[in-house]
Scaffold this active site. Sequence first.
Site, mmCIF file in Angstrom:
data_model
loop_
_atom_site.group_PDB
_atom_site.id
_atom_site.type_symbol
_atom_site.label_atom_id
_atom_site.label_comp_id
_atom_site.label_asym_id
_atom_site.label_seq_id
_atom_site.Cartn_x
_atom_site.Cartn_y
_atom_site.Cartn_z
ATOM 1 N N PRO A 194 -12.988 41.071 -18.260
ATOM 2 C CA PRO A 194 -12.148 40.733 -19.409
ATOM 3 C C PRO A 194 -10.666 40.876 -19.112
ATOM 4 O O PRO A 194 -10.241 41.843 -18.486
ATOM 5 C CB PRO A 194 -12.582 41.755 -20.465
ATOM 6 C CG PRO A 194 -13.050 42.934 -19.664
ATOM 7 C CD PRO A 194 -13.660 42.374 -18.420
ATOM 8 N N CYS A 229 -9.090 50.582 -21.326
ATOM 9 C CA CYS A 229 -7.724 50.107 -21.549
ATOM 10 C C CYS A 229 -6.776 51.302 -21.654
ATOM 11 O O CYS A 229 -6.944 52.170 -22.518
ATOM 12 C CB CYS A 229 -7.643 49.280 -22.821
ATOM 13 S SG CYS A 229 -5.972 48.683 -23.190
ATOM 14 N N ASP A 238 -9.733 45.982 -7.411
ATOM 15 C CA ASP A 238 -9.318 45.515 -6.083
ATOM 16 C C ASP A 238 -10.287 44.535 -5.437
ATOM 17 O O ASP A 238 -10.530 44.578 -4.228
ATOM 18 C CB ASP A 238 -9.087 46.704 -5.145
ATOM 19 C CG ASP A 238 -7.830 47.479 -5.485
ATOM 20 O OD1 ASP A 238 -7.131 47.080 -6.431
ATOM 21 O OD2 ASP A 238 -7.548 48.485 -4.807
#
Length: 356
Positions: free
Chosen positions: A47, A130, A235
Amino acid sequence: MQPRSVCELKKQVVIPKPKLLKPENDPLHIIKTRKITHGRPATIAGPMVRYSKLPFRQLCRQYDADIVYSPMILAREYVRNGNARLADFSTNDEDTPLIVQVGVNNVADLLKFVEMVAPYCDGVGINCGCPIKEQVREGIGCALIYNAELLCEMVSAVKSKYGDSLRLETKIRIHDDYEQTVSLCKSLCDAGVDWITIHGRTRTTRSSQPVNLEAIRYIVEKIQEKKVPVVANGDCFKRADVDAIAEFTKVDGVMAVRGLLANPALFSGYETCPWSCVEKFWYYTLEYGGLPYQLLQHHLYCMLENMNLERRLLKEMMSIKSTGELIDWFDTRFDFKRFGEAGWAEASAVPYRVDK
């Protein structure tokens, strides 16, 4: 016949049931079996706030993304505001397997949200990663990894109601103390979560710092008896990263986010974004509609920058103010093909016009 009251009419509204999960669109089945059926971990387009809209999701699917997420949607706004529902979520029959990610801080809002989106997706993911301060202050995102009791209560509430008819995932970050993350993951497994995505950074780790694969591997080892799949996030910028991350951490799936924004064909093995992505993205954007111009422009910028487009052309493109002008600019600068034309979405290199 006497007119019926609003209350009477509301009682007769039939709430759509969750979609029927089949092996081909069941995210859990895909995550568990990709190593057997495809010889690789499940590939997942994670997302991105604002950017994981329908046209971009469909683009990623064209390049071997097994499962795709929506942007995070705030439950409280979505369940209370019709305008938010129109702006935050659109889908179609081809948008599958789809996980709708939610930012939420209480059971009531989560259950209302899931009831609304369940007929149109294959699973829901609770955002527990988040790090934005405003969200954390509201008890959303990263705040939830420090509130295990509430998070597990939310997971249990959804799974108790929907069982295996809807998949539920939690995307978490790691704690400074790995054992705290292990404890959280075990509690989530006991609450009924279908799989856990682990972003190998803490709440305060900058994205410029390397992802902590050691931590992910440690957590996977410690919870393996729970038999709940784990997905690694962080990554993943090229196809080789998928295999390297999975091999090192022993996860069942690998999620890419920033890497896909620059190169949506990452999972298909393209080292840089192919021109075919640009033409397909234009097609999906115009076909589906609803994508704000600034997002269209920024998606194209990220892809073309990854293709090492000349800086003067990138700057020129970013000065354009409307979709119509941008289409004209593409026609002027490149051999820009439309859907249905011979050679559409087949080129890899930038097809510059000689008179550019």
